[in-house]
Design a protein around this motif. Structure first.
Motif, PDB file in Angstrom:
ATOM      1  N   ALA A  50       9.496   7.228  48.953  1.00  0.00           N
ATOM      2  CA  ALA A  50       8.509   6.642  48.022  1.00  0.00           C
ATOM      3  C   ALA A  50       7.102   7.156  48.322  1.00  0.00           C
ATOM      4  O   ALA A  50       6.118   6.441  48.158  1.00  0.00           O
ATOM      5  N   GLY A  51       7.034   8.407  48.759  1.00  0.00           N
ATOM      6  CA  GLY A  51       5.739   9.019  49.047  1.00  0.00           C
ATOM      7  C   GLY A  51       5.301   8.908  50.487  1.00  0.00           C
ATOM      8  O   GLY A  51       4.189   9.318  50.831  1.00  0.00           O
ATOM      9  N   SER A  52       6.165   8.373  51.358  1.00  0.00           N
ATOM     10  CA  SER A  52       5.776   8.166  52.759  1.00  0.00           C
ATOM     11  C   SER A  52       5.784   9.437  53.593  1.00  0.00           C
ATOM     12  O   SER A  52       5.085   9.528  54.601  1.00  0.00           O
ATOM     13  N   GLY A 220       1.219   4.447  40.443  1.00  0.00           N
ATOM     14  CA  GLY A 220       2.451   5.138  40.774  1.00  0.00           C
ATOM     15  C   GLY A 220       3.667   4.492  40.154  1.00  0.00           C
ATOM     16  O   GLY A 220       4.275   5.029  39.227  1.00  0.00           O
ATOM     17  N   GLN A 252       0.135   4.628  47.939  1.00  0.00           N
ATOM     18  CA  GLN A 252       0.957   5.780  47.561  1.00  0.00           C
ATOM     19  C   GLN A 252       0.140   7.041  47.302  1.00  0.00           C
ATOM     20  O   GLN A 252       0.646   8.150  47.461  1.00  0.00           O
ATOM     21  N   ARG A 257      -1.783  13.191  48.602  1.00  0.00           N
ATOM     22  CA  ARG A 257      -0.769  13.143  47.549  1.00  0.00           C
ATOM     23  C   ARG A 257      -1.275  13.625  46.193  1.00  0.00           C
ATOM     24  O   ARG A 257      -0.563  14.318  45.465  1.00  0.00           O
ATOM     25  N   LYS A 278       2.328   3.778  53.802  1.00  0.00           N
ATOM     26  CA  LYS A 278       3.220   4.906  53.526  1.00  0.00           C
ATOM     27  C   LYS A 278       2.872   6.131  54.377  1.00  0.00           C
ATOM     28  O   LYS A 278       3.078   6.125  55.568  1.00  0.00           O
TER      29      LYS A 278
END
Length: 473
Positions: A50-52, A220, A252, A257, A278
């Motif tokens: 989940a974007g971690s 997100g 996120q 990102r 994250k």
């Protein structure tokens, strides 16, 4: 082994499972952007925890540092005691914070999930201002605990009963494709900000000056909806002028990102309270808030928790923060993300199911629509959750791990690690093209049921009340 493990999980674990229901994979090894399952199949990971996982799975530097820490006999669980590893992480974090926060911010380590950091931010704002109300935005996702859910948008998140002690006023988020004002995202941003100032300054608005305004620069789980820079700057101007703390949820979007180290930096905005989790822990559980020192008014123990001093997360986080900064991975995310979106727009030219392709950096969304359905007031075709779920399943068959989000779970979301290579990005597009053909063969145009304006619960195989995102529990 795969079937046995999946069967035992379904029998033992709760009905609240999300990813495990839609992605029946048993990962056994992983490296970079590639995951290998128990059945021997390999997958390109466009979910990355989940974007971690900013640096992908098992980054060599992170793994080596974790092994060295374990071998050193370091204290692994220290509550909020200072350790050399925690000091190194905090030093690195402070050097990377946006704007004036990097000069003298205070950092509070929270329970190891973004939702607890949101709770801390809300509590801090209320304590510092002596006020209770919060302004949030439609489509938001801030977590699953009561306070965080109360400032989120989807009804399913709030069905358990929001925190009654926290009045929430919701304003329209400037969502270009389905503009709440019907005027496009830039003008919608202007109107949304104007409405915010009116609510704060009008003595008859019934709202008054809130304890905080909370927002995501890019929503997100809400469907990869980016707020315009002008809107964000205007919200910052209004909140600063009227002494309302601005909370920016970067759980996120943070750590490279969106093509900037922090998403708020693109508009040149510095929040009063920044929420991070994250990727900030390098893939290990870590959550925190960083805020202006004048807000640091709460008493010892005002927001506490047992697991807020995870040494291994500090080690992984410090390496991740430094690597993203020193290797220019935010800029790399912008380049590869645009490569992906360019390819997706080429697909959209031949696939009318692609209603809108959008995103920033390696945070990309494709809103899936029924091109034969009735257009809404903005001229956009209706969302098509049935096709979205079929496409997600077809992507898995074609070796792509990804998830859905947005209204009716009809936005295909791509969140690959920041180290995704050009060749891997091209492979994502090739696999997606194959999945599109398979999904359309399974659900031909003209056979879809009503354009899909309902929730995911109306889709065969989708759990009732499902929320595709999560990840902050």
């Amino acid at each position: 082994m795969r079937a046995e493990l999946l069967h035992r999980q379904a029998r033992r674990e709760s009905a609240a499972r999300t990813y495990a229901r839609t992605l029946p994979v048993v990962p056994v090894t992983a490296a970079g952007a590639v995951v290998t399952g128990a059945d021997g199949r390999t997958y390109l990971d466009c979910l990355s925890g989940a974007g971690s996982l900013a640096l992908g799975h098992n980054h060599p530097e992170v793994v080596a540092a974790l092994k060295a820490t374990l071998d050193s006999g370091a204290l692994l669980h220290g509550l909020d005691l200072i350790t050399p590893q925690k000091d190194a992480f905090t030093t690195e974090l402070l050097a990377r914070l946006p704007g004036e926060l990097c000069q003298d911010a205070r950092v509070h380590f929270c329970g190891p999930a973004g939702t607890d950091a949101v709770e801390a931010a809300l509590k801090l704002a209320r304590e510092a201002t002596g006020r209770r109300g919060v302004v949030a935005f439609t489509g938001a996702y801030h977590g699953m605990t009561l306070g965080a859910a109360s400032v989120s948008g989807p009804e399913g998140l709030r069905s358990g009963g929001p925190a009654e002690a926290q009045p929430v006023t919701r304003l329209p988020f400037p969502y270009g494709y389905r503009c709440p004002f019907g005027v496009g995202e830039e003008r919608a941003g202007e109107l949304s900000a104007r409405l915010l100032e009116s609510l704060i300054t009008d003595p008859c608005s019934g709202v008054g000056r809130p304890a905080a305004v909370i927002l995501e620069v890019v929503q997100g789980e809400g469907g990869v909806v980016a707020g315009p820079d002008g809107w964000l700057r205007e919200v910052r101007r209004i909140t600063a002028r009227h002494e309302v703390p601005l909370i920016v949820d970067e759980v996120q979007t943070g750590v490279g990102r969106t093509g900037h180290f922090w998403a708020c930096e693109r508009a040149g905005v510095t929040p009063d309270i920044l929420v991070a989790a994250k990727a900030v822990g390098g893939g290990l559980p870590l959550a925190l808030i960083a805020y202006r020192p004048e807000l640091d008014v709460w008493a010892p123990g005002a927001h506490t928790g047992t697991f807020r001093g995870n040494t291994l997360a500090m080690v992984a986080g410090e390496i991740t923060l430094r690597t993203v900064a020193e290797q220019g991975l935010a800029g790399r995310a912008a380049e590869v993300g645009e490569r992906l979106r360019r390819g997706l727009r080429e697909l959209a030219a031949e696939w009318p199911e692609f209603g809108d392709v959008r995103g920033r950096g390696l945070m990309t969304g494709v809103e899936l629509v029924d091109p034969d359905g009735p257009a809404d007031r903005t001229g956009s075709p209706p969302a098509d959750p049935r096709f979205a779920h079929a496409l997600r399943a077809a992507c898995l068959d074609h070796g792509l791990l990804l998830e859905l989000g947005g209204r009716a779970d009809s936005v295909l979301r791509l969140l690959p690690p920041l180290i995704l290579g050009d060749g891997e990005a091209d492979s994502v597009l090739e696999r997606l093209a194959g999945a599109l053909r398979a999904a359309r063969a399974g659900i031909p145009r003209g056979t879809r049921s009503g354009g899909g304006r309902g929730s995911a619960a109306t889709v065969p195989g989708a759990p009732a009340g499902a929320v595709s995102g999560g990840g902050r529990a």
